[in-house]
Design an enzyme around this catalytic site. Structure first.
Site, PDB file in Angstrom:
ATOM      1  N   GLY A 196      41.958  12.462  13.537  1.00  9.50           N
ATOM      2  CA  GLY A 196      43.022  12.536  12.532  1.00  9.50           C
ATOM      3  C   GLY A 196      44.230  13.139  13.208  1.00  9.50           C
ATOM      4  N   GLU A 197      44.914  14.001  12.542  1.00 10.06           N
ATOM      5  CA  GLU A 197      46.052  14.687  13.143  1.00 10.06           C
ATOM      6  C   GLU A 197      45.696  16.162  13.218  1.00 10.06           C
ATOM      7  OE1 GLU A 197      48.369  12.529  14.259  1.00 10.06           O
ATOM      8  OE2 GLU A 197      48.976  14.346  15.324  1.00 10.06           O
ATOM      9  N   SER A 198      45.529  16.660  14.437  1.00 13.87           N
ATOM     10  CA  SER A 198      44.980  18.012  14.575  1.00 13.87           C
ATOM     11  C   SER A 198      45.863  19.079  13.938  1.00 13.87           C
ATOM     12  CB  SER A 198      44.711  18.331  16.042  1.00 13.87           C
ATOM     13  OG  SER A 198      45.875  18.150  16.818  1.00 13.87           O
TER      14      SER A 198
ATOM     15  N   ILE B 256      42.028   6.640  20.681  1.00 18.12           N
ATOM     16  CA  ILE B 256      43.205   6.444  19.811  1.00 18.12           C
ATOM     17  C   ILE B 256      44.086   7.686  19.935  1.00 18.12           C
ATOM     18  CG2 ILE B 256      44.002   5.998  17.463  1.00 18.12           C
ATOM     19  CD1 ILE B 256      41.138   4.912  16.858  1.00 18.12           C
ATOM     20  N   ARG B 257      45.182   7.528  20.630  1.00 16.17           N
ATOM     21  CA  ARG B 257      46.046   8.684  20.932  1.00 16.17           C
ATOM     22  C   ARG B 257      45.187   9.896  21.292  1.00 16.17           C
ATOM     23  NH1 ARG B 257      49.040  10.541  17.095  1.00 16.17           N
ATOM     24  NH2 ARG B 257      47.833   9.622  15.428  1.00 16.17           N
TER      25      ARG B 257
ATOM     26  N   GLU C 261      32.159   7.302  16.316  1.00 19.55           N
ATOM     27  CA  GLU C 261      31.850   6.830  14.944  1.00 19.55           C
ATOM     28  C   GLU C 261      32.406   5.439  14.692  1.00 19.55           C
ATOM     29  OE1 GLU C 261      34.216   8.834  15.767  1.00 19.55           O
ATOM     30  OE2 GLU C 261      35.959   8.581  14.455  1.00 19.55           O
TER      31      GLU C 261
ATOM     32  N   CYS D 163      38.095  13.566  19.045  1.00 16.07           N
ATOM     33  CA  CYS D 163      39.541  13.339  19.114  1.00 16.07           C
ATOM     34  C   CYS D 163      40.316  14.555  18.592  1.00 16.07           C
ATOM     35  CB  CYS D 163      39.892  12.032  18.417  1.00 16.07           C
ATOM     36  SG  CYS D 163      41.425  11.351  19.066  1.00 16.07           S
TER      37      CYS D 163
ATOM     38  N   HIS E 298      36.186   8.110  19.927  1.00 18.35           N
ATOM     39  CA  HIS E 298      35.666   7.973  18.561  1.00 18.35           C
ATOM     40  C   HIS E 298      34.303   7.271  18.546  1.00 18.35           C
ATOM     41  CE1 HIS E 298      39.253   9.054  16.093  1.00 18.35           C
ATOM     42  NE2 HIS E 298      39.876   8.769  17.225  1.00 18.35           N
TER      43      HIS E 298
ATOM     44  N   ARG F 226      46.996  17.055  24.345  1.00 19.96           N
ATOM     45  CA  ARG F 226      47.024  16.048  23.275  1.00 19.96           C
ATOM     46  C   ARG F 226      47.682  14.769  23.785  1.00 19.96           C
ATOM     47  NH1 ARG F 226      49.892  18.201  18.122  1.00 19.96           N
ATOM     48  NH2 ARG F 226      49.120  16.248  17.269  1.00 19.96           N
TER      49      ARG F 226
HETATM   50  N1  GLN Z   1      46.707  12.543  18.661  1.00 23.84           N
HETATM   51  C1  GLN Z   1      45.979  13.236  17.625  1.00 23.84           C
HETATM   52  C2  GLN Z   1      46.133  14.750  17.768  1.00 23.84           C
HETATM   53  O1  GLN Z   1      46.438  15.203  18.822  1.00 23.84           O
HETATM   54  C3  GLN Z   1      44.520  12.886  17.664  1.00 23.84           C
HETATM   55  C4  GLN Z   1      44.338  11.419  17.379  1.00 23.84           C
HETATM   56  C5  GLN Z   1      42.994  11.074  16.809  1.00 23.84           C
HETATM   57  O2  GLN Z   1      42.259  11.930  16.313  1.00 23.84           O
HETATM   58  N2  GLN Z   1      42.687   9.793  16.810  1.00 23.84           N
HETATM   59  O3  GLN Z   1      45.949  15.460  16.854  1.00 23.84           O
END
Ligand code: GLN
Length: 194
Positions: free
Chosen positions: A52-54, A138-139, A176, A79, A174, A110
């Protein structure tokens, strides 16, 4: 066995389903829940911190008073979850001033794979798996400066994308989303008390 997927934000349901399937494969009895507050973690034997977005996830963990429980429970972070488990962070973590749970002795970068490669799939070499794991990035973050008792356990080329320490496992990718349950099974088998 009760596993709580911390569902304040991010890829929660995929982890719930993957964990349920892994439990079934292993013949473990129990439940996987979507935990949104402190109470929901009270009966948990382990937690999963999803992607998600940390920055957002860490604010919600604070707001929902989940931090204390997440400091002790066996935990799998993927992630953004990996970001939160790190002891220190590189430039992007420093710039946002986000709070980390700091459970594991490594430094996290990150979005370590740059804009060109925001998301990609690549084989990951995992020290305890015989065949490579299909890593979906993913990022994604990466780990550096991994210090004992933390151990690097997963690699994409030379880059560390998985770290283990006591009852915590952090993965930059990921599992999952991959349909491959080996890492969820590894976590349930080796990290969670039965
Ligand atoms: N780029 C996000 C972060 O640094 C992590 C991306 C993800 O969980 N897929 O929070």
């Amino acid at each position: 066995m009760n596993i709580a997927v911390v569902g304040v934000q991010g890829a929660v349901l995929e982890h719930v389903h993957a964990t349920e399937k892994a439990m079934k494969n292993l013949n473990f009895h129990g439940a996987v829940s979507w935990a949104k507050d402190r109470l929901a973690l009270e009966n948990a034997d382990a937690a999963i911190l999803p992607g998600g977005e940390s920055t957002t996830i860490s604010k919600l963990i604070d707001k929902n008073e989940m931090k204390d429980a997440l400091e002790d429970l066996p935990i799998l972070g993927t992630c953004a979850g990996m970001v939160l488990l790190a002891k220190t962070g590189g430039i992007q973590v420093q710039q946002t001033g986000q709070k980390l749970l700091q459970r594991m002795d490594f430094c996290v970068e990150r979005n370590a794979f740059g804009r060109q490669r925001e998301s990609f799939q690549a084989p990951v070499h995992v020290s305890f798996l015989e065949e490579p794991f299909p890593g979906i990035f993913i990022r994604a973050p990466s780990a550096s400066n991994v210090q004992a008792p933390a151990q690097s356990v997963a690699f994409f080329n030379e880059t560390v994308v998985g770290v283990e320490q006591q009852n915590a496992l952090a993965l930059a990718f990921h599992p999952e989303l991959s349909g491959d349950l080996r890492l969820h099974e590894h976590f349930l088998l080796n990290f969670v008390k039965r």
